[in-house]
Motif scaffolding. Structure first.
Motif, short mmCIF file in Angstrom:
data_model
loop_
_atom_site.label_atom_id
_atom_site.label_comp_id
_atom_site.label_asym_id
_atom_site.label_seq_id
_atom_site.Cartn_x
_atom_site.Cartn_y
_atom_site.Cartn_z
N CYS A 8 0.94 -0.95 0.12
CA CYS A 8 -0.03 0.21 -0.03
C CYS A 8 0.39 1.37 0.16
N GLY A 9 1.46 1.13 -1.00
CA GLY A 9 2.24 2.95 -1.18
C GLY A 9 1.33 3.80 -1.62
N ASP A 10 1.75 4.36 -2.71
CA ASP A 10 0.98 5.30 -3.76
C ASP A 10 -0.29 4.70 -4.08
N LEU A 35 -4.30 -4.97 4.39
CA LEU A 35 -3.23 -4.00 3.29
C LEU A 35 -2.11 -4.61 4.76
N THR A 36 -0.77 -4.21 3.18
CA THR A 36 0.45 -4.44 3.72
C THR A 36 0.94 -3.42 2.79
N THR A 37 2.18 -3.43 4.49
CA THR A 37 3.06 -2.10 4.09
C THR A 37 4.50 -2.84 4.68
N THR A 38 5.96 -1.87 4.22
CA THR A 38 6.83 -2.75 4.87
C THR A 38 7.27 -1.94 6.15
N ARG A 39 6.86 -1.31 6.38
CA ARG A 39 7.20 0.03 7.34
C ARG A 39 6.16 0.49 8.18
N GLU A 41 5.92 2.20 10.76
CA GLU A 41 5.62 4.28 10.74
C GLU A 41 4.26 4.30 9.94
N ARG A 42 4.20 3.34 8.65
CA ARG A 42 2.89 4.02 8.06
C ARG A 42 1.52 3.18 7.95
N ARG A 43 1.29 2.36 9.48
CA ARG A 43 0.53 1.10 9.90
C ARG A 43 -0.65 1.96 10.24
N LEU A 78 3.17 -3.38 -5.16
CA LEU A 78 4.11 -3.68 -4.92
C LEU A 78 5.44 -3.22 -5.75
N ALA A 79 6.24 -2.47 -5.20
CA ALA A 79 6.95 -1.55 -5.57
C ALA A 79 9.10 -1.65 -4.77
N PRO A 80 9.24 -1.11 -5.28
CA PRO A 80 11.14 -1.23 -4.47
C PRO A 80 11.51 0.29 -4.09
N GLY A 81 10.70 0.91 -5.27
CA GLY A 81 10.72 2.08 -4.73
C GLY A 81 10.30 3.67 -5.45
N GLY A 82 9.54 3.03 -5.12
CA GLY A 82 8.53 4.19 -5.80
C GLY A 82 8.83 5.10 -7.46
N ASP A 83 9.36 6.21 -7.32
CA ASP A 83 9.58 7.06 -8.73
C ASP A 83 11.41 6.64 -8.11
N ALA A 93 14.62 -8.50 -5.69
CA ALA A 93 14.15 -9.15 -4.31
C ALA A 93 12.05 -8.74 -4.18
N THR A 94 12.34 -7.92 -4.72
CA THR A 94 10.82 -7.19 -4.56
C THR A 94 10.04 -8.14 -5.46
N TYR A 95 9.75 -8.30 -6.37
CA TYR A 95 8.75 -8.70 -7.85
C TYR A 95 9.32 -10.69 -7.51
N THR A 118 -0.38 -5.18 -10.71
CA THR A 118 -0.35 -4.22 -11.01
C THR A 118 1.45 -3.89 -11.76
N GLY A 119 1.92 -4.88 -13.66
CA GLY A 119 2.70 -4.61 -13.52
C GLY A 119 3.41 -3.46 -14.06
N SER A 120 4.01 -3.47 -15.35
CA SER A 120 4.35 -2.73 -16.08
C SER A 120 4.86 -2.77 -18.02
N CYS A 121 4.50 -1.43 -18.18
CA CYS A 121 4.93 -2.47 -20.19
C CYS A 121 6.04 -2.11 -20.32
N1 NAP Z 1 5.74 4.55 -11.01
C1 NAP Z 1 5.25 3.68 -12.22
O1 NAP Z 1 5.37 4.84 -12.97
C2 NAP Z 1 5.14 2.73 -12.19
C3 NAP Z 1 4.78 1.95 -13.64
C4 NAP Z 1 4.44 1.05 -14.45
C5 NAP Z 1 4.41 0.29 -13.26
N2 NAP Z 1 4.06 0.92 -11.71
C6 NAP Z 1 3.56 -0.32 -10.58
O2 NAP Z 1 2.29 -0.06 -9.78
C7 NAP Z 1 2.67 -0.73 -8.69
C8 NAP Z 1 2.20 1.17 -8.03
O3 NAP Z 1 3.54 1.49 -8.00
P1 NAP Z 1 3.19 2.49 -6.11
O4 NAP Z 1 3.77 4.11 -7.21
O5 NAP Z 1 2.27 2.65 -5.64
O6 NAP Z 1 4.46 2.51 -5.66
P2 NAP Z 1 5.01 2.85 -4.27
O7 NAP Z 1 4.78 3.58 -3.94
O8 NAP Z 1 6.91 2.53 -3.84
O9 NAP Z 1 4.54 2.00 -2.92
C9 NAP Z 1 4.89 0.70 -3.06
C10 NAP Z 1 4.68 -0.74 -1.88
O10 NAP Z 1 4.95 -2.05 -1.94
C11 NAP Z 1 5.45 -1.89 -0.60
N3 NAP Z 1 6.62 -2.96 -1.22
C12 NAP Z 1 8.52 -2.39 -0.95
N4 NAP Z 1 9.00 -3.66 -1.41
C13 NAP Z 1 8.14 -5.11 -0.47
C14 NAP Z 1 8.08 -6.15 -0.53
N5 NAP Z 1 9.51 -6.43 -0.37
N6 NAP Z 1 6.60 -7.06 -0.63
C15 NAP Z 1 6.33 -6.15 0.10
N7 NAP Z 1 5.71 -5.07 0.03
C16 NAP Z 1 6.15 -4.27 -0.38
C17 NAP Z 1 6.22 -0.44 -0.05
O11 NAP Z 1 5.95 -0.91 1.45
P3 NAP Z 1 6.15 0.49 2.22
O12 NAP Z 1 5.19 1.27 2.35
O13 NAP Z 1 6.92 0.35 3.47
O14 NAP Z 1 7.59 2.05 1.14
C18 NAP Z 1 4.54 0.14 -0.87
O15 NAP Z 1 3.66 0.17 -0.02
C19 NAP Z 1 3.86 -0.92 -9.10
O16 NAP Z 1 3.28 -2.99 -8.95
C20 NAP Z 1 3.92 -0.66 -9.90
O17 NAP Z 1 5.18 -1.93 -10.07
C21 NAP Z 1 4.50 1.96 -11.53
#
Ligand code: NAP
Length: 447
Positions: A8-10, A35-39, A41-43, A78-83, A93-95, A118-121
């Motif tokens: 549960c990131g963005d 809902l899950t988070t890795t942190r 502090e987000r609980r 899930l995603a490793p580092g947002g943007d 490690a993440t996917y 939610t994967g990616s193109c």
């Molecule tokens: N950014 C883009 O433009 C883009 C493009 C194509 C596809 N996507 C996909 O869109 C999806 C949503 O992206 P977003 O922007 O919401 O990402 P985000 O804000 O970075 O959120 C990622 C979430 O995944 C959690 N996470 C990270 N590593 C994990 C692990 N090993 N196990 C379980 N949870 C983990 C994070 O935990 P925390 O809450 O602790 O941070 C966070 O809640 C992702 O699947 C991403 O691959 C994104």
């Protein structure tokens, strides 16, 4: 329905908020969200949105098993580092590691009737600018893309006669908090390698949420591209962003060496539409606004420092506009020859300005050039701006470095008639002007 959102990131948080709002409006059967988070502090923030919040990494078998214990639907966002750009090991490690763990759990999860991811193109790789759709064979061209494809393959293996697996291939996400604008601010005025002709597909965060929610509601199965209607070339996008903001344009230099040209592909969204989803944001909308922010102030202040006049205008208006609106950025030492503004119509020669940063000393003069009034105008001070009447002779001095004023005058700007100078005062750039400016500034030191 019992749904678990892993990550549960963005997007995941926006999805949980969407379902919560829907439930409040009783527009659908009640949902129980995990809902899950890795942190840790987000609980707290997530507890407001779901029945259960778990802090876990999805490659932890026991933790993932608990998260999916009662789930009928699992959504992986899930995603490793947002943007933030991360290396391929972080992707693995993440996917991949998470989905290996999921595959391992599947035999014990007969209740789980749908998985959405939610994967990616990025899995399509480079298509030389051609259109691609869900039938196009993926051809990732780097380790990141290959790991995403491996992840899709693992998920596809979770499909059974009772369980659908929906892989949403997303374009680059934009939307609240991740505006297209912000990403490109630092590129304004730079020269980039290449020609910017490669295409990129975008999707608004709200449409990502809308597509996931519809996928769950209608039990979509298989691959669906989730992109908007209009792939943009990088050059086109940057040009529009810079124009909309009044930034220096980006230049392109095909001769400049680059490691690898960007992947060029145009993604079709025909299947998304055939499934009945209507995009809320069919194309990237650039807000038509220009920010008067610290970045702009710093840029123009530097230009003012470099200018022999020690000041610089930054126009927000075009020359023919009926209202002149601009920043006037001044450095101490700048000499403004006393003048007044007169126009054809009475009252139209007004001048209104507000000090946004720093301070100015304003001097009002009579027709003989005697100072009749002085006023200190200061950002955040007791007097921050002034509205000068038609024909009032005036000058001003900068009392602090990097002073920024926002000014409004009637337009259009006509250089020959904009100002009526008091010719008894020295012209700019003369020694007499410099000593006069110093004397005027001194008046405010005394005050
Ligand atoms: N950014 C883009 O433009 C883009 C493009 C194509 C596809 N996507 C996909 O869109 C999806 C949503 O992206 P977003 O922007 O919401 O990402 P985000 O804000 O970075 O959120 C990622 C979430 O995944 C959690 N996470 C990270 N590593 C994990 C692990 N090993 N196990 C379980 N949870 C983990 C994070 O935990 P925390 O809450 O602790 O941070 C966070 O809640 C992702 O699947 C991403 O691959 C994104």
């Amino acid at each position: 329905m019992r749904i678990t959102i892993v990550g549960c990131g963005d997007v995941g948080t926006a999805l949980a908020r969407h379902w919560r709002r829907q439930a409040a409006g009783e527009r659908q059967q009640p949902m129980t969200l995990t809902l899950t988070t890795t942190r840790e502090e987000r609980r707290e923030a997530l507890e407001a949105l779901g029945a259960r919040v778990l802090v876990l990494r999805a490659d932890d078998r026991d933790a993932l098993a608990e998260a999916l214990a009662e789930a009928e639907v699992a959504v992986f966002c899930l995603a490793p580092g947002g943007d933030r750009a991360v290396d391929a090991a972080a992707y693995a490690a993440t996917y991949r590691d998470s989905f290996r763990t999921l595959v391992d759990l599947m035999p014990d999860r007969p209740r789980l009737r749908q998985i959405v991811y939610t994967g990616s193109c990025a899995v399509y790789g480079d298509a030389g600018g051609d259109w691609v759709d869900e039938t196009t064979a993926p051809d990732p061209r780097d380790d990141h893309g290959r790991l995403l494809l491996d992840s899709e393959t693992l998920l596809q293996g979770c499909r059974t006669a009772e369980r659908t697996v929906c892989l949403l291939r997303l374009g680059a996400i934009h939307g609240p908090g991740r505006q297209v604008l912000h990403r490109f601010r630092r590129l304004a005025g730079t020269t980039r390698p290449g020609d910017g002709a490669s295409h990129c597909s975008w999707i608004h965060r709200d449409d990502v949420v809308g597509a996931i929610a519809t996928a769950v509601e209608q039990r979509w199965d298989g691959i669906v591209n989730v992109v908007d209607d209009a792939p943009l070339t990088v050059a086109d996008l940057l040009q529009r962003v810079c124009e909309a903001n009044g930034w220096e344009p980006v230049q392109w230099d095909p001769e400049q060496p680059r490691e690898q040209p960007p992947a060029d592909r145009r993604i079709r969204n025909g299947r998304l539409k055939a499934l009945g989803y209507r995009l809320r944001h069919p194309q990237v909308q650039l807000p038509l606004l220009r920010r008067l922010d610290a970045t702009l102030f710093d840029t123009v202040a530097e230009q003012a420092r470099q200018s022999p006049r020690l000041r610089r205008n930054h126009n927000l208006h075009a020359e023919a506009d009926p209202v002149q609106r601009f920043l006037n950025v001044l450095q101490p030492g700048t000499y403004v020859r006393p003048h007044r503004h007169q126009r054809g119509r009475p009252g139209a020669g007004f001048e209104c300005f507000v000090v946004l940063q720093g301070a100015v000393g304003l001097l009002l003069l009579d027709a003989q050039g005697e100072v009749i009034h002085q006023e200190r105008l200061e950002a955040g001070g007791p007097v921050q701006g002034i509205d000068l009447a038609d024909g009032q002779i005036h000058t001003l001095v900068a009392l602090e470095p990097d002073t920024v004023m926002f000014e409004i005058k009637e337009g259009p700007y006509r250089p020959a008639s904009d100002k009526d100078f008091l010719t008894a005062f020295p012209a700019e750039g003369t020694a007499a002007a410099a000593s006069l400016e110093a004397a005027w500034r001194e008046r405010f030191a005394e005050a």
